[in-house]
Write a protein that holds these residues in place. Structure first.
Motif, short mmCIF file in Angstrom:
data_model
loop_
_atom_site.label_atom_id
_atom_site.label_comp_id
_atom_site.label_asym_id
_atom_site.label_seq_id
_atom_site.Cartn_x
_atom_site.Cartn_y
_atom_site.Cartn_z
N ASN A 1 37.87 50.38 42.77
CA ASN A 1 38.27 49.27 43.06
C ASN A 1 38.11 47.92 42.38
O ASN A 1 38.78 47.11 42.52
N TRP A 2 37.22 47.98 41.35
CA TRP A 2 36.99 46.86 40.54
C TRP A 2 37.67 47.15 39.29
O TRP A 2 38.60 46.45 38.53
N LEU A 3 37.41 48.27 38.61
CA LEU A 3 37.97 48.52 37.21
C LEU A 3 39.55 48.93 37.33
O LEU A 3 40.26 48.54 36.65
N LYS A 4 39.74 49.89 38.21
CA LYS A 4 41.13 50.42 38.27
C LYS A 4 41.96 49.75 39.69
O LYS A 4 43.19 49.91 39.77
N ARG A 5 41.38 48.47 40.15
CA ARG A 5 42.05 47.76 41.25
C ARG A 5 42.69 48.64 42.31
O ARG A 5 43.72 48.19 42.61
N GLY A 6 41.93 49.64 42.45
CA GLY A 6 42.49 50.49 43.80
C GLY A 6 43.50 51.73 43.19
O GLY A 6 43.90 52.35 44.29
#
Length: 547
Positions: free
Chosen positions: A377-382
């Motif tokens: 959720n932070w690096l890959k934005r979900g």
């Protein structure tokens, strides 16, 4: 009597019997873990066991997760040595569950998916809040893991007759490797079954020992207490009165208030306990699971009262403190006194199983927090597939396991109680204020969450670092260091307070208010209304879980 028992404790039991019983437990649970792992196909399977456990099953697993080696060995020793003041630990741990039941259990289950950050990011900005929640989770888990791994090394000295620190380090590595295997293969489902088995064994073993101790005193608790007083010798009456440990000065009383605040409020913010609420299919089952946990944990802590005073009466405080494991040896020494080598072997195996189950639960929590919150959720934005997220979680399990092994080897022989207290204090400071504000305060925003979480986390760790627990605490009778840093010439403590809870917890609540009010971020009343309805009624929760 004490002298006779002390001689026996130098060669207590049979290490081969202890290893054989522990090995049997490992083999049985590994079979169960491998069987449970066959259905691990999705992230929900790996993190939340497919939400397939009933309330009673999950409640038993929560009890297994919560009743760590510190609960069994540490509290029994504290009661044997300090009597009434030692039992206050049991009371604090138990009362904490009422806070968890009333404030967070059902509400978290209704608003989250896998981790605490899911709840916080529901109405706040996702990326900064997830990062803060993940960092606080990893901090709590790391210090809790250190305590358990260091506890494994300390137990080895007494239970397997190994005094060499290098050999104890090898045992810590073995415990860590087993823990990695359990979590890597079984995920939450396998870990949950290990915790259920361990809880049943621990409570049953403590129950048998409790009845055995009481039978020696005609099932009369007053006679048992008198036996402990007589064995303690001069000043023994202090064992049944408050103040033996925490009544010496105003500062010791303040330390107790601070510790109690951390223990009572910390449980409702412990990430590995909060994560267990997601393994049940409904809010009703989440509520039932906490009720079951309260009953099981409450019964166990009543057992510790008898076991602690029983160890004081039948073994003696002097023998306990002079044993290789120190106060943590009270329960094993009592088992040896009651049932000889076999009972000691069983209790020692249960103690090792306790450590194994708790570190497995902690590890999967840390892995879920990193893979789900930071990576997905932070690096890959979900934008990541569930199998990719689970793969990262498994890699994280290995990394955390190795880190815990190394840290445990370094922490071996140090103040384990400090590490546990720090984990609770961090959880109460960094996690609980933000959870409560997010659930109950309409005006609360992302700025307030970040101020509260980072402020609570940093202030808690800094206050511990400059306290006597890390440096400068010396035993007035022996002159030996009681701090983490064993060199008495090193002393950089700036405050006399040993637990930061009484400062860092109110500070975190205050920072949440200040950060919210100073921010220009506009509140989202519609999101709060949706969250409030979902948290209180469960409406829409199952739909969110399915996505």
């Amino acid at each position: 009597m004490s002298a006779v028992v002390r001689t026996a404790t130098e060669q207590i039991g049979d290490p081969l019997v202890n290893i054989a019983i522990f090995g049997a437990f490992v083999l049985v649970t590994l079979v169960i873990v491998f069987r449970a792992s066959r259905n691990n196909r999705t992230a929900a399977d790996y993190y939340a066991a497919g939400r397939s456990f009933t309330g009673p099953q999950n409640g038993t697993a929560i009890a297994g997760d919560y009743l760590s080696a510190a609960s069994f060995l540490g509290i029994c020793g504290a009661i044997a040595i300090n009597g009434y003041d030692g039992f206050l630990y049991s009371i604090g741990f138990l009362v904490a569950w009422l806070v968890a039941l009333l404030l967070v259990a059902e509400l978290l289950r209704n608003t989250g998916r896998f981790t605490m950050a899911d709840v916080l990011s529901f109405r706040l900005r996702q990326r900064p809040v997830r990062m803060a929640a993940a960092l606080s989770t990893l901090a709590v888990v790391f210090f809790y893991l250190l305590a358990q791994m260091a506890g494994a090394g300390g137990l080895v000295a007494l239970l397997l007759g190994i005094d060499d620190r290098a050999a104890q380090g090898v045992v810590i590595a073995v415990v860590g490797a087993l823990m990695i295997l359990y979590v890597l293969v079984g995920g939450m489902k396998g870990t949950t079954w290990v915790q259920i088995i361990k809880a049943v064994l621990l409570i049953a073993g403590a129950g048998v020992m409790t009845l055995w101790v009481l039978s020696k005193y005609g099932f009369n608790l007053s006679d048992l207490l008198q036996g402990a007083i007589d064995q303690a010798g001069e000043g023994g009456e202090a064992l049944v009165e408050p103040g033996k440990q925490y009544g010496a000065s105003a500062m010791s009383q303040l330390n107790f208030v601070s510790l109690a605040l951390a223990l009572v409020l910390g449980t409702a913010g412990l990430p590995h306990v909060l994560m267990r609420f997601y393994t049940v299919p409904s809010a009703k089952e989440a509520r039932r699971s906490v009720v079951w946990a309260i009953w099981l944990i409450g019964i166990f802590y009543l057992f510790t009262l008898v076991l602690g005073y029983g160890a004081g009466a039948l073994v003696g405080p002097e023998t306990i403190t002079s044993a290789p494991g120190g106060v943590n040896s009270a329960a094993p020494l009592l088992a040896y006194e009651l049932g000889g080598t076999i009972l000691l072997g069983i209790i020692s195996a249960v103690a090792f199983a306790t450590i194994l189950a708790v570190v497995a639960g902690l590890t999967i929590t840390a892995a879920a927090s990193f893979a789900h919150d930071i990576y997905a959720n932070w690096l890959k934005r979900g934008e990541v597939k569930p199998d990719g997220e689970v793969r990262v979680a498994r890699i994280t399990v290995v990394a955390i396991g190795i880190l815990a092994i190394v840290g445990g080897i370094f922490a071996n022989g140090q103040n384990v109680a400090f590490l546990v207290a720090l984990a609770f204090a961090v959880a109460a400071s960094a996690n609980l204020p933000t959870i409560l504000y997010s659930l109950f305060w309409k005006r609360f925003n992302t700025s307030g969450a970040l101020w509260s979480m980072y402020g609570g986390l940093i202030s808690c760790i800094v206050l511990i670092a400059i306290s006597p627990v890390v440096s400068g605490k010396v035993d007035p009778t022996t002159g030996a260091s009681l701090s983490m840093i064993r060199d008495t010439s090193i002393d950089f403590h700036l405050i006399p307070l040993e637990n930061p809870g009484i400062i860092s917890i109110p500070l975190a609540f205050l920072l949440g208010i200040v950060g919210t009010l100073l921010s220009k971020e506009q509140p989202h009343p519609e999101k709060f209304a949706e969250m409030e309805v979902r948290s209180l009624t469960g409406a829409g929760a199952e739909k969110a879980v399915a996505h």
